[in-house]
Write a protein that holds these residues in place. Structure first.
Motif, PDB file in Angstrom:
ATOM      1  N   THR A  15       0.698  -1.348   0.025  1.00 28.58           N
ATOM      2  CA  THR A  15      -0.033   0.052  -0.032  1.00 28.58           C
ATOM      3  C   THR A  15       0.894   1.297  -0.054  1.00 28.58           C
ATOM      4  O   THR A  15       1.853   1.552   0.834  1.00 28.58           O
ATOM      5  N   PRO A  16       0.740   2.161  -0.929  1.00 25.69           N
ATOM      6  CA  PRO A  16       1.480   3.166  -1.031  1.00 25.69           C
ATOM      7  C   PRO A  16       1.383   4.118   0.257  1.00 25.69           C
ATOM      8  O   PRO A  16       0.509   4.413   0.671  1.00 25.69           O
ATOM      9  N   GLY A  17       2.584   4.871   0.479  1.00 25.56           N
ATOM     10  CA  GLY A  17       2.812   5.306   1.907  1.00 25.56           C
ATOM     11  C   GLY A  17       3.713   6.383   1.599  1.00 25.56           C
ATOM     12  O   GLY A  17       4.426   6.419   0.691  1.00 25.56           O
ATOM     13  N   THR A  18       4.550   6.782   2.837  1.00 28.99           N
ATOM     14  CA  THR A  18       5.693   7.698   2.734  1.00 28.99           C
ATOM     15  C   THR A  18       6.908   7.000   2.361  1.00 28.99           C
ATOM     16  O   THR A  18       7.570   7.573   1.616  1.00 28.99           O
ATOM     17  N   GLY A  19       7.023   5.934   2.668  1.00 29.31           N
ATOM     18  CA  GLY A  19       8.360   5.132   2.033  1.00 29.31           C
ATOM     19  C   GLY A  19       8.039   4.842   0.712  1.00 29.31           C
ATOM     20  O   GLY A  19       9.174   5.064  -0.118  1.00 29.31           O
ATOM     21  N   VAL A  20       7.064   4.323  -0.074  1.00 31.12           N
ATOM     22  CA  VAL A  20       6.975   4.107  -1.238  1.00 31.12           C
ATOM     23  C   VAL A  20       6.905   5.431  -2.166  1.00 31.12           C
ATOM     24  O   VAL A  20       7.769   5.511  -3.076  1.00 31.12           O
ATOM     25  N   VAL A  21       6.377   6.561  -1.809  1.00 35.95           N
ATOM     26  CA  VAL A  21       6.652   7.844  -2.394  1.00 35.95           C
ATOM     27  C   VAL A  21       8.085   8.098  -2.475  1.00 35.95           C
ATOM     28  O   VAL A  21       8.711   8.694  -3.495  1.00 35.95           O
ATOM     29  N   TYR A  22       8.841   8.006  -1.205  1.00 35.63           N
ATOM     30  CA  TYR A  22      10.168   8.533  -1.223  1.00 35.63           C
ATOM     31  C   TYR A  22      11.195   7.407  -2.346  1.00 35.63           C
ATOM     32  O   TYR A  22      12.099   8.037  -2.812  1.00 35.63           O
ATOM     33  N   THR A  23      10.810   6.215  -2.068  1.00 34.23           N
ATOM     34  CA  THR A  23      11.622   5.482  -3.099  1.00 34.23           C
ATOM     35  C   THR A  23      11.137   5.613  -4.529  1.00 34.23           C
ATOM     36  O   THR A  23      12.184   5.519  -5.347  1.00 34.23           O
ATOM     37  N   LEU A  24       9.962   5.929  -4.931  1.00 34.25           N
ATOM     38  CA  LEU A  24       9.667   6.329  -6.380  1.00 34.25           C
ATOM     39  C   LEU A  24      10.443   7.388  -6.959  1.00 34.25           C
ATOM     40  O   LEU A  24      11.080   7.677  -7.712  1.00 34.25           O
ATOM     41  N   LEU A 117       9.822   8.061  12.141  1.00 30.33           N
ATOM     42  CA  LEU A 117       8.806   8.934  12.572  1.00 30.33           C
ATOM     43  C   LEU A 117       7.306   8.576  12.090  1.00 30.33           C
ATOM     44  O   LEU A 117       6.620   9.532  12.025  1.00 30.33           O
ATOM     45  N   ASN A 118       7.306   7.776  11.950  1.00 26.82           N
ATOM     46  CA  ASN A 118       5.588   7.060  11.517  1.00 26.82           C
ATOM     47  C   ASN A 118       5.298   6.140  12.449  1.00 26.82           C
ATOM     48  O   ASN A 118       5.557   4.861  12.847  1.00 26.82           O
ATOM     49  N   PRO A 119       4.408   6.712  13.449  1.00 24.76           N
ATOM     50  CA  PRO A 119       3.879   5.854  14.639  1.00 24.76           C
ATOM     51  C   PRO A 119       2.872   4.771  14.083  1.00 24.76           C
ATOM     52  O   PRO A 119       2.711   3.959  14.822  1.00 24.76           O
ATOM     53  N   LYS A 120       2.450   4.931  12.766  1.00 27.68           N
ATOM     54  CA  LYS A 120       1.558   3.791  12.171  1.00 27.68           C
ATOM     55  C   LYS A 120       2.400   2.410  12.316  1.00 27.68           C
ATOM     56  O   LYS A 120       1.768   1.337  12.639  1.00 27.68           O
ATOM     57  N   LEU A 121       3.742   2.456  12.043  1.00 29.31           N
ATOM     58  CA  LEU A 121       4.347   1.108  12.055  1.00 29.31           C
ATOM     59  C   LEU A 121       4.522   0.651  13.554  1.00 29.31           C
ATOM     60  O   LEU A 121       4.275  -0.473  13.774  1.00 29.31           O
ATOM     61  N   THR A 122       4.654   1.664  14.638  1.00 30.59           N
ATOM     62  CA  THR A 122       4.691   1.288  15.871  1.00 30.59           C
ATOM     63  C   THR A 122       3.471   0.509  16.262  1.00 30.59           C
ATOM     64  O   THR A 122       3.314  -0.497  16.931  1.00 30.59           O
ATOM     65  N   LEU A 123       2.285   1.224  15.953  1.00 23.39           N
ATOM     66  CA  LEU A 123       0.894   0.789  16.396  1.00 23.39           C
ATOM     67  C   LEU A 123       0.440  -0.840  15.838  1.00 23.39           C
ATOM     68  O   LEU A 123       0.079  -1.550  16.193  1.00 23.39           O
TER      69      LEU A 123
END
Length: 201
Positions: A15-24, A117-123
């Motif tokens: 699912t596209p998120g911050t990491g995907v956008v940065y890698t693209l 800095l992505n709290p979604k990963l921690t949760l």
């Protein structure tokens, strides 16, 4: 190993998120090598979340509204900075015939920060990972580390594919500077949108 774990992990990673956008963006601007390096940076950014989960710090973050808010708004601030930097530096997305690789340490550190800095990963690790680790049983920590390692491996593979796919189409965009300008603005808007979504989550 549970099929549910693999499928849920794959859905989250793809699912596209911050990491995907940065890698693209990295793959488009500097080519395949930098896209893969960006994927590595985003993958390394998962390590602190896994360590926090294993040591119990993630549970503290989950129960502390103040700690969660601090991490969340630091993440929002960094995403807004990425948007500003993308708009400000017109060299961020410039397709050259013979691209110079992006600075490895800078590419990796940016990827690490985005996921750190992505709290979604921690949760995700707090709410999801423990479901597949029997509490109080011998070897539970090792099992959690193995599952976290699988999550990281999938993250790297999927993100690297994104980065290489972006690099594969960069040559077609070399003669279309207006398209690249539009993409640069689009990435900036996406970073702002992701930051806004994180802020209200």
């Amino acid at each position: 190993m549970s099929l549910a774990f693999l499928l849920t992990t794959l859905v989250m990673v793809v699912t596209p998120g911050t990491g995907v956008v940065y890698t693209l963006a990295a793959g488009l601007s500097h080519g395949r090598r930098t896209g893969v390096v960006a994927a590595l940076g985003c993958t390394l950014g998962v390590v602190p979340h896994l360590v926090a989960t294993v040591t119990g710090l993630a549970a503290l973050l989950h129960t502390s509204a103040v700690a969660y808010a601090v991490v969340k708004y630091l993440g929002v601030g960094y995403l807004l900075y990425m948007a500003w930097a993308t708009l400000r530096d017109k060299r961020v997305l410039v397709v050259e015939a013979d691209p110079a690789p992006g600075p490895v340490l800078r590419v990796i550190s940016s990827g690490v920060l985005l996921n750190l800095l992505n709290p979604k990963l921690t949760l995700f690790f707090v709410a999801f990972l423990p479901q597949f680790v029997p509490a109080g049983t011998p070897g539970s920590t090792g099992l959690m580390l193995r599952l976290g390692g699988i999550f990281m491996a999938l993250t790297f593979v999927v993100f690297a594919v994104y980065g290489m796919a972006a690099a594969a189409v960069r040559d077609r965009l070399a003669a279309r500077p207006r398209v690249m300008t539009g993409l640069r603005r689009g990435f900036a808007v996406t970073f702002v949108a992701l930051g806004a979504r994180m802020a209200v989550a």
